[in-house]
Write a protein that holds these residues in place. Structure first.
Motif, PDB file in Angstrom:
ATOM      1  N   THR A  41     -29.420  43.295  85.794  1.00 60.16           N
ATOM      2  CA  THR A  41     -30.412  42.410  85.191  1.00 60.16           C
ATOM      3  C   THR A  41     -30.679  41.267  86.164  1.00 60.16           C
ATOM      4  OG1 THR A  41     -28.833  40.906  84.117  1.00 60.16           O
ATOM      5  CG2 THR A  41     -29.476  42.884  82.880  1.00 60.16           C
ATOM      6  N   ASN A  42     -31.759  40.560  85.947  1.00 61.05           N
ATOM      7  CA  ASN A  42     -32.075  39.424  86.791  1.00 61.05           C
ATOM      8  C   ASN A  42     -30.992  38.347  86.688  1.00 61.05           C
ATOM      9  OD1 ASN A  42     -34.209  38.003  88.494  1.00 61.05           O
ATOM     10  ND2 ASN A  42     -33.868  36.501  86.892  1.00 61.05           N
ATOM     11  N   ASN A  43     -30.519  38.098  85.463  1.00 70.15           N
ATOM     12  CA  ASN A  43     -29.488  37.064  85.288  1.00 70.15           C
ATOM     13  C   ASN A  43     -28.195  37.418  85.999  1.00 70.15           C
ATOM     14  OD1 ASN A  43     -31.068  35.327  83.799  1.00 70.15           O
ATOM     15  ND2 ASN A  43     -30.377  36.073  81.817  1.00 70.15           N
ATOM     16  N   THR A  44     -27.785  38.675  85.918  1.00 71.44           N
ATOM     17  CA  THR A  44     -26.554  39.080  86.593  1.00 71.44           C
ATOM     18  C   THR A  44     -26.707  38.973  88.102  1.00 71.44           C
ATOM     19  OG1 THR A  44     -26.060  40.608  84.788  1.00 71.44           O
ATOM     20  CG2 THR A  44     -24.849  40.918  86.831  1.00 71.44           C
ATOM     21  N   ALA A  45     -27.859  39.354  88.626  1.00 72.00           N
ATOM     22  CA  ALA A  45     -28.111  39.244  90.061  1.00 72.00           C
ATOM     23  C   ALA A  45     -28.073  37.788  90.511  1.00 72.00           C
ATOM     24  CB  ALA A  45     -29.461  39.867  90.409  1.00 72.00           C
ATOM     25  N   GLU A  46     -28.638  36.898  89.701  1.00 70.92           N
ATOM     26  CA  GLU A  46     -28.608  35.469  90.025  1.00 70.92           C
ATOM     27  C   GLU A  46     -27.179  34.938  89.981  1.00 70.92           C
ATOM     28  OE1 GLU A  46     -31.024  33.653  91.090  1.00 70.92           O
ATOM     29  OE2 GLU A  46     -32.941  34.307  90.233  1.00 70.92           O
ATOM     30  N   LEU A  47     -26.423  35.331  88.976  1.00 66.81           N
ATOM     31  CA  LEU A  47     -25.027  34.898  88.871  1.00 66.81           C
ATOM     32  C   LEU A  47     -24.211  35.394  90.053  1.00 66.81           C
ATOM     33  CD1 LEU A  47     -24.310  35.460  85.066  1.00 66.81           C
ATOM     34  CD2 LEU A  47     -24.252  33.256  86.249  1.00 66.81           C
ATOM     35  N   ASN A  48     -24.408  36.660  90.431  1.00 66.47           N
ATOM     36  CA  ASN A  48     -23.674  37.212  91.568  1.00 66.47           C
ATOM     37  C   ASN A  48     -23.950  36.429  92.848  1.00 66.47           C
ATOM     38  OD1 ASN A  48     -22.120  39.349  90.553  1.00 66.47           O
ATOM     39  ND2 ASN A  48     -23.871  40.725  90.504  1.00 66.47           N
ATOM     40  N   ALA A  49     -25.206  36.075  93.058  1.00 65.07           N
ATOM     41  CA  ALA A  49     -25.560  35.317  94.251  1.00 65.07           C
ATOM     42  C   ALA A  49     -24.893  33.941  94.235  1.00 65.07           C
ATOM     43  CB  ALA A  49     -27.075  35.165  94.351  1.00 65.07           C
TER      44      ALA A  49
END
Length: 257
Positions: free
Chosen positions: A129-137
């Motif tokens: 998801t977009n949120n998970t990708a942002e959190l990972n970064a």
């Protein structure tokens, strides 16, 4: 067609967006969404940052809603403010997902003494998801920040996801106190947030985690965005440095997320 700028005061993510599709994904089926379009970036920035009270009133927010929103807001930094900061290392993060949910990846741009020094990309997830990708970064940026701090460098992280910033700097404080529960139900991405919160707590006196709007011409944010797309296109599951020569103009000419 004249270009428009979309301000979202209440949505999955808040901020200023430069295309309707991005704006729509943050407000579509979001209860209580508040947004408005403007013809110039200056008007949008004034509405979102410089005159929030008036903007909320014009958007139809009640006084109680204004109070709730004000407690949850974070300052948005513009390019001139970022450039003027006397910080040794500036780390920009971004995550992308096509569609959302769908193929996700994360990217980072690292500046030292205001000069681009490193690019990183990866953590591809075909069902992200977009949120998970942002959190990972942001998680990767926090780990990098720890390394910089250990070298006695000052650090600031710039993230265009208010959700990610608020998760680790605001909301997780109460979630932890309540046994990692919230009134609204499930805390999504909980294990990742727990790890990030613990790391941020150990660094919070030495690192700033700041918000920057995406796709408004902030070079570091744009480069991190291109790295997140590269992660998706290459399906790179690791998180690794960009090995090619950093040609800023060529990278910015690539498609954005």
């Amino acid at each position: 067609m004249a270009k428009k700028f979309y301000v979202v005061w209440q949505g999955r993510e808040t901020g200023i967006f430069t295309d309707w599709n991005t704006c729509k994904k943050h407000i579509d089926k979001f209860a209580g969404a508040r947004y408005k379009s403007f013809s110039t970036l200056a008007e949008a920035e004034a509405a979102f940052a410089g005159n929030r009270a008036t903007a909320r009133k014009s958007a139809g927010l009640s006084s109680s809603a204004q109070k709730r929103t004000s407690k949850q807001t974070v300052k948005t930094y513009v390019a001139t403010e970022i450039a003027a900061m006397k910080v040794d290392t500036k780390i920009f993060t971004d995550g992308g997902c096509e569609p959302n949910p769908g193929k996700a990846g994360s990217g980072i741009a690292v500046y030292r003494k205001n000069v681009i020094d490193e690019l990183w990309y990866g953590l591809y997830n075909p069902h992200g998801t977009n949120n998970t990708a942002e959190l990972n970064a942001l998680h990767q940026a926090l780990m990098m920040a720890k390394g910089e701090i250990n070298k006695h460098k000052s650090v600031a992280i710039f993230c265009d996801s208010k959700y990610s910033i608020q998760c680790i700097t605001q909301w997780a404080i109460n979630w932890q106190k309540k046994g990692w529960k919230k009134a609204g139900g499930e805390i999504k991405n909980l294990e990742l947030i727990k790890a990030m919160f613990a790391l941020h707590q150990s660094l919070k006196d030495k690192v700033q985690v700041l918000h920057v709007n995406g796709h408004v011409g902030v070079e570091g944010n744009e480069l991190a965005d291109r790295m997140s797309i590269l992660a998706i296109e290459t399906k790179n599951r690791d998180f690794k440095p960009y090995a090619e020569k950093i040609d800023i103009e060529a990278l910015l000419a690539l498609r954005e997320g």
